[in-house]
Design an enzyme around this catalytic site. Structure first.
Site, PDB file in Angstrom:
ATOM      1  N   ASP A 292      41.626  40.235  44.455  1.00  0.00           N
ATOM      2  CA  ASP A 292      41.885  39.563  43.182  1.00  0.00           C
ATOM      3  C   ASP A 292      43.340  39.764  42.777  1.00  0.00           C
ATOM      4  OD1 ASP A 292      41.759  38.366  40.700  1.00  0.00           O
ATOM      5  OD2 ASP A 292      40.533  39.928  39.776  1.00  0.00           O
TER       6      ASP A 292
ATOM      7  N   SER B 204      37.650  38.032  33.053  1.00  0.00           N
ATOM      8  CA  SER B 204      38.921  37.335  33.257  1.00  0.00           C
ATOM      9  C   SER B 204      39.656  37.175  31.923  1.00  0.00           C
ATOM     10  CB  SER B 204      38.680  36.002  33.956  1.00  0.00           C
ATOM     11  OG  SER B 204      39.878  35.432  34.417  1.00  0.00           O
TER      12      SER B 204
ATOM     13  N   HIS C 202      37.981  37.086  42.731  1.00  0.00           N
ATOM     14  CA  HIS C 202      37.894  36.776  41.312  1.00  0.00           C
ATOM     15  C   HIS C 202      36.793  35.733  41.085  1.00  0.00           C
ATOM     16  CE1 HIS C 202      39.739  36.753  37.293  1.00  0.00           C
ATOM     17  NE2 HIS C 202      39.388  35.482  37.242  1.00  0.00           N
TER      18      HIS C 202
END
Length: 330
Positions: free
Chosen positions: A265, A161, A295
């Site tokens: 995501d 991320s 995610h």
């Protein structure tokens, strides 16, 4: 570029068919409690909630030969060795939107990657926004890479991320500075500060009630707006290549990349765009998509079987990168 899906299921990219979560994703979302709004709550409360939720899904951590607290030229870190004496290291930057996450929340992933890749993993506790906005986190990651280069024979960089953003940015900086990295491992990375891309606008609409979660798409959109505004307060700086790697003038010459994405995501579109740019620039890249996933799944070892598979794929990629580096060195 090679592309693979965990179960060979093509992603739904449009039309009227509702997005379908993996059954473990559905169970996870059904049992997830609410969290403080990051744009309204006290930052300490946001961090405490995020920390508790990550630790709850990490599960029992894998054993390694040693864990050492390290001062990487001023950057707090933990060095994980799967057997001891490793001469190669992956510098790992945790996720958390540049505003939360720490060495404890990255513990499970760091141990898994060390064992799967057969290398040391240097997990770093980089400075967080809003107290330390861009480029503080990037500077800390670069400092840790410099420390690693002095202490190991070969270095790779990775993150999930926002940590994937830092890893991609460091790979660009390494190219610019003439520093060789063995690989970059980007797990559902944040790469593009632009808010109104076709993919993001469509996600906000199509994922309005994803998996029975009212406002899933719009809330995700709003959260990404908030973390970008927190990490890079000046909009004029958000398209700088070290902030938004997708906006780099060129990606030619960066380290070979492995990019892991989740079907459902908000960030998948920019990861796919970055993989295409790397391929066009003749950078070796492997793009691995996990159908049905969301995610954050990469660290959810207690609730997602895909987390174990993805850690294995990531570890194999890093291991191969180091082997390749050893092969071509004189």
């Amino acid at each position: 570029m090679s592309a693979a899906s965990r179960r060979g299921i093509p992603a739904v990219r449009g039309g009227d068919t509702p997005p379908q979560p993996h059954k473990q994703v559905q169970a996870f979302l059904d049992n997830s409690g609410s969290s403080p709004d990051p744009w309204a709550a006290d930052i300490a409360a946001v961090r405490a909630d995020a920390r508790a939720k990550v630790l709850a899904v990490t599960g029992e951590t894998a054993p390694v030969a040693s864990v050492e607290s390290v001062d990487a030229d001023g950057v707090p870190a933990r060095l994980y060795r799967p057997k001891g004496g490793e001469q190669e290291v992956l510098v790992w930057a945790h996720g958390g939107g540049w505003i939360h996450g720490d060495l404890d929340t990255a513990e499970g992933v760091a141990r898994e990657l060390a064992n799967r890749a057969g290398c040391g993993v240097l997990s770093i506790d980089y400075r967080l926004a809003p107290e330390h906005p861009f480029p503080a986190g990037l500077d800390d990651t670069w400092t840790a890479v410099a420390w690693a280069r002095r202490n190991f024979g070969s270095v790779a960089v990775g993150g999930d991320s926002s940590g994937g953003n830092l890893a991609a940015a460091v790979a660009l900086k390494a190219r610019d500075e003439g520093v060789r990295l063995a690989a970059q491992l980007l797990v559902y990375p944040v790469l593009d500060s632009f808010e109104n891309t076709d993919y993001k606008v469509a996600f906000r609409r199509r994922y309005e009630t994803f998996a029975g979660q009212p406002g899933f798409g719009p809330n995700t959109y709003r959260r990404l707006q908030h973390i970008w505004a927190t990490y890079v307060p000046d909009p004029a700086h958000r398209t700088a290549s070290y902030a938004s790697p997708l906006h780099a003038e060129s990606v030619r010459g960066v380290a070979p990349a492995t990019i892991i994405t989740a079907e459902h995501d908000f960030l998948r579109g920019e990861a796919e765009d970055y993989a295409r740019r790397l391929r066009v620039a003749s950078v070796p890249v492997e793009l691995i998509e996990y159908a049905g996933q969301i995610h954050g799944f990469f660290e959810m070892f207690a609730v997602m079987t895909d987390a174990h598979h993805a850690a294995g794929k990531a570890g194999d990629a890093v291991r191969r990168a180091f082997q390749s580096t050893r092969t071509i060195e004189p």
